[in-house]
Enzyme design. Structure first.
Site, short mmCIF file in Angstrom:
data_model
loop_
_atom_site.label_atom_id
_atom_site.label_comp_id
_atom_site.label_asym_id
_atom_site.label_seq_id
_atom_site.Cartn_x
_atom_site.Cartn_y
_atom_site.Cartn_z
N ASP A 1 42.78 130.99 32.98
CA ASP A 1 43.30 132.30 33.25
C ASP A 1 42.49 132.77 34.37
O ASP A 1 41.42 132.65 35.24
CB ASP A 1 43.25 134.24 32.48
CG ASP A 1 43.30 135.07 32.63
OD1 ASP A 1 44.85 134.90 33.20
OD2 ASP A 1 42.23 135.50 32.47
N ASP B 1 41.35 135.67 28.75
CA ASP B 1 40.25 136.74 28.48
C ASP B 1 41.24 138.10 27.76
O ASP B 1 41.32 139.39 27.09
CB ASP B 1 39.16 137.70 29.34
CG ASP B 1 40.10 137.75 30.39
OD1 ASP B 1 41.36 137.40 30.74
OD2 ASP B 1 39.10 138.37 31.39
N ASP C 1 46.35 135.52 27.12
CA ASP C 1 46.25 134.63 26.57
C ASP C 1 45.86 134.15 25.02
O ASP C 1 45.85 132.11 24.98
CB ASP C 1 45.30 134.15 27.50
CG ASP C 1 44.53 134.37 28.53
OD1 ASP C 1 45.77 134.52 29.21
OD2 ASP C 1 43.57 135.31 29.40
#
Length: 941
Positions: free
Chosen positions: A376, A677, A681
């Site tokens: 990410d 985070d 995700d």
């Protein structure tokens, strides 16, 4: 409030004036709030999901859901809908009972082998040894039971993100209710600081901005408007919607509940997490394969030995049975699960000291085997702190150094730093950025800087501080008189100030196209060249920057109010500010380390593709073929598998897209680590071979779905964790490489005795002494070995590579053969010189242990020679364990209680001389074999 910056991608949708009141619901029968009542053109969506409420005008949504945006639902309709839809929370997933989860921990070939070993030991009367073996089985089962249930934990974390309370309008009365009581059609009011309690379709919005980073991965606050958007718009572009679990950054809004509980976007992600099957790790797959091979080999050898001993040698049945049982006990590596578990636990402790918390033991080793890291962007590769990095002034461009909220850095022109205090144009722009701003920078006692307000405005405040302007001083010198706050339909913010000397002026900042339309000159009095400025804006946008324009205009003296109608095209354009969420410096180095280690890094983000490509390029990723979530959705699985290998940048990705990408890479044989985070995700974190969550800024959902949590939110910790994972795997192999030849040597000695019709050189009890005391003790010392040189320069091991490779298998056979030869030789020598059988067996046991002791220093390096300083200094635990082993063997040989239990006898000096001489010969022979491997360029076993 900061207006939305100019950036590539779809333009923001301007909000019209407040919508007209929707018609009162008709007295006709209650229309179902089910999505099926939505207009037909919006009900057929991919996969049969809920209708595209974001693409329907607000009045139609109200009609479809049988509600009035001003009055809301009455209690009768609320009760009927609550019965139909249930409470606004995620449903409990079906879970296996605790007893079944515990029982399933024993469902493993390796555990079957250990239970068999325990049963055999009980049959031999070794109750203490059997307790040790079965205790190992029980400990492993308890550890697995505790680690089980990751999907349930992830669902609980997602469930915890739902708001506890909600402000609603029911029957025309405003009230606070439990968020779990919301139903489709309810009218909900939100304001700055609120957490959205359900998925809402906006009907009114005033200066409304939402923070959806946890859902979409985009760090900047998003403008919200009641205007419908395109049906195909991804979640991040559905500006007419507020999503459950996200936050309101600024403004007020009124919306209709269109989805609750599992039907919300967060609920859908929770369902994805629950549906994802936890994958076996490379280590567990390799150990399972190895255990099956051991089981089959032991059965085959035992049957062959039984048949040969009975039919060829003619041994008595009871003696043959005991010999075969001893053979099986010798061949089973009882201590292997304990050794592997302890090596992993030691690796876990080392990683914890380096800011990586392991939630599942095998994850330690898995990191060392990954071939692709899907990361990410926001908060992982970038700082999640918007920063001004470029200032465009009339006729020149300045680069801004420093990142984050801390006002550290300066300005660079043509490669040379400049003094901002001597630059009038820069001072004017910085003053506008600071005064036309509602954010504040706070300097905490610990020296850290933090932002109170909008991230974009925070970046401008930091820019002004770097230019030497102090917020308090500027506010006193140029007090604000009036404000036109940002609204989405205007795309700008304006403030009116005076200088205590009767001079009034207006400061303006906003989207470049709106601000430029109100400007007619530059600070030097020259006419505005709109074409040139448009080119500068596009150039900045092409580098992924979000662009704001800043301007100033004189205001009539004595005029103390500011009206939108008064803002005519008479402003002076001060310049442009280019902003970006900057990459972490340490992330750039970590990505380079991963690439040297043969690991591909892929960045997945909710940003627009141009922004994503620019950030990816700054991180050192390949930006030749960036891919979008829309493109992923349009590809079949085969096409995605091909394209996934060609790109390092994936933009506008939804949770489903991330899941498909992980699955495509896994289908190509890659071991995938996913870092992130946000709530968005969580499904991919759980589906990946290893999920890595951020511990500081990460959500509970991401942490609970992960295998590894980084407490410093730093991608650079990934590189350190990968290195430690490789060290752990190497040490596991070294431990097995030490343990298995011992078992093989013992089994070989017994097998040779059976085939030759000779007395057994070692008894079953003596075998268990060697296996559970000395062998395990020495193997555990290898858990503390430091990294092999070049551990981060070779490619990851293949996920299909067995734990015992061909090279390692040859080493095991070679060492086992040496141990068989020396042990049988000592046993036979003792008998030929007239020693009792018990003394010969005692010498044989000590020969096995001496070979293990010398071999410990061979095996500390795969192929490097042992004649180096590190052999004595690199692992002090090995020296300590070797000393303990010597003491144990002396007790085994000379202590009367041990003599009684194991039928051992004291040895004389001649016996020890022969044993030590043969042990040294084994050590030198293996070193010669390692020299041959180095000449053949074999560096890994």
């Amino acid at each position: 409030m900061a207006p939305p910056p100019h950036r590539p991608g779809p333009p923001a949708h301007a909000a019209p004036p407040s919508p007209a009141p929707a018609p009162e619901p008709s007295p006709a029968p209650e229309p179902t709030p089910s999505p099926s009542t939505a207009p037909a053109t919006h009900t057929a969506r991919a996969g049969g999901s809920s209708p595209a409420w974001h693409a329907v005008d607000a009045a139609s949504v109200a009609t479809a859901l049988g509600t009035d945006p001003h009055v809301g639902l009455d209690e009768a309709r609320v009760a009927e809908r609550r019965a139909r839809h249930g409470p606004n929370r995620l449903p409990d997933a079906a879970r296996r009972p605790a007893w079944l989860r515990f029982v399933m921990q024993f469902h493993s070939p390796l555990i079957y082998v250990l239970i068999a070993a325990g049963a055999v030991t009980v049959m031999l009367g070794g109750l203490v040894d059997a307790a040790v073996i079965l205790g190992v089985v029980l400990i492993n089962a308890v550890i697995g039971h505790v680690q089980e249930g990751k999907a349930e934990q992830a669902l609980e974390a997602v469930r915890g993100m739902l708001a506890a309370r909600a402000t609603v309008v029911r029957g025309g009365v405003r009230a606070q209710i439990d968020a779990s009581d919301l139903v489709p059609g309810d009218i909900v009011l939100v304001e700055s600081g609120d957490r959205v309690p359900a998925d809402l379709r906006l009907v009114q919005a005033r200066n409304l901005r939402g923070v959806e980073a946890a859902l979409t991965g985009e760090s900047a606050a998003v403008d919200k408007s009641p205007d419908a958007v395109a049906d195909a718009a991804p979640v991040g572009d559905r500006t007419s919607m507020l999503f459950s679990g996200t936050l309101i950054a600024f403004g007020q809004g009124r919306g209709i509940v269109v989805a609750t509980g599992a039907d919300t976007e967060i609920g859908r992600i929770g369902t994805l997490v629950g549906e994802v099957r936890t994958l076996a790790t490379p280590l567990t797959r390799r150990l399972d394969q190895f255990a099956r091979q051991i089981t089959l080999l032991i059965l085959v050898v035992s049957v062959v030995a039984m048949l040969y001993g009975r039919l060829v040698v003619g041994m008595p049945t009871i003696d043959l049975f005991l010999a075969v049982v001893g053979l099986a006990v010798a061949a089973i590596p009882e201590g292997m699960p304990a050794v592997v578990t302890i090596v992993l636990a030691i690796g876990t402790r080392v990683m914890a000291r380096n800011n990586a918390i392991v939630r599942r033991l095998p994850a330690v080793e898995t990191l060392g085997s990954v071939t692709v890291v899907c990361s990410d962007k926001t908060g992982t590769l970038t700082r999640n702190e918007m920063t001004a990095v470029r200032v465009v002034l009339p006729g020149r461009t300045l680069e801004v150094t420093g990142t984050g909220h801390a006002p550290l850095g300066g300005f660079v022109a043509d490669g040379h730093p400049i003094d901002p205090a001597d630059d009038a144009a820069l001072q004017a722009l910085a003053r506008c950025a600071l005064l036309c701003n509602d954010a504040r920078l706070l300097h905490d006692a610990d020296g850290t800087w933090r932002l109170a307000g909008d991230p974009t405005e925070g970046a401008l405040a930091t820019l002004a501080h770097k230019a030497g302007l102090a917020a308090e001083d500027q506010a006193r010198q140029y007090p604000r008189i009036d404000t036109i706050p940002f609204e989405s339909e205007r795309q700008y913010m304006a403030t009116l100030h005076h200088d205590h000397q009767g001079h009034h002026f207006v400061l303006l900042k906003g989207a470049p196209e709106r601000v430029l339309a109100l400007c007619d000159r530059t600070p030097d009095g020259a006419a505005l060249d709109a074409t040139a400025w448009a080119g500068a804006i596009e150039q900045a946008a092409a580098h992924g920057l979000r662009v704001l324009a800043l301007a100033q205009a004189e205001w009539p003296t004595g005029r103390r109010d500011l009206e939108v109608a008064d803002l005519a095209p008479r402003f002076t354009l001060l310049g442009l500010a280019g902003l970006i969420d900057p990459p972490r410096d340490e992330a750039i180095d970590a990505i380079a380390q991963c690439r040297r280690a043969g690991i591909r890094v892929k960045m997945i983000t909710g940003d627009h593709v141009v922004t994503a490509a620019a950030i990816g390029g700054g991180l050192g990723l390949s930006t030749a073929h960036p891919m979008t979530g829309e493109q992923i959705g349009a590809m079949d699985d085969a096409t995605l598998r091909r394209r996934a290998l060609d790109t390092d940048v994936i933009a506008r990705a939804s949770p489903e897209h991330k899941l498909r990408l992980v699955a495509a890479l896994q289908a190509e044989g890659h071991l995938v680590a996913m870092t992130g985070d946000g709530v968005n995700d969580a499904p991919a974190l759980k589906a990946a071979d290893i999920g890595v969550a951020m511990g500081g800024k990460g959500t509970d959902a991401a942490r609970e779905a992960s295998d590894l949590v980084l407490t410093d939110d730093n991608f650079a910790t990934i590189a350190r964790a990968v290195r430690q994972g490789r060290v752990v795997y190497d040490n596991i192999k070294k431990s097995l490489m030490h343990m298995i030849p011992t078992n093989g040597g013992e089994a070989g000695v017994l097998l040779l005795a059976i085939f030759a019709g000779l007395p057994l050189p070692v008894t079953a009890g003596q075998i268990l002494w060697v296996n559970t005391v000395t062998s395990v003790t020495l193997a555990l010392s290898l858990a503390f070995e430091p990294a092999e040189p070049g551990v981060m320069t070779h490619a990851p091991r293949s996920s299909r590579e067995p734990i015992v490779t061909r090279a390692l298998g040859l080493r095991i056979l070679f060492v086992a053969a040496l141990m068989v030869a020396t042990t049988f030789g000592v046993f036979h020598w003792e008998l030929t010189r007239g020693a009792p059988l018990e003394t010969a067996r005692t010498a044989a046991v000590n020969m096995i242990v001496t070979c293990e002791l010398f071999y410990l220093f061979n095996v500390r390096h795969f192929t490097m020679h042992a004649f180096r300083r590190e052999t004595l200094s690199g692992n002090r635990m090995a020296l300590l364990v070797a000393a303990i082993l010597v003491a144990l063997q002396l007790l085994f040989t000379y202590a009367p209680p041990m003599n009684a239990v194991f039928h051992s006898t004291p040895l004389d000096a001649d016996s020890w001389a022969v044993i030590l001489l043969l042990g040294a010969a084994v050590f030198l022979t293996i070193e010669a074999e390692k020299t041959l491997l180095r000449r053949l360029a074999v560096h890994r076993l």
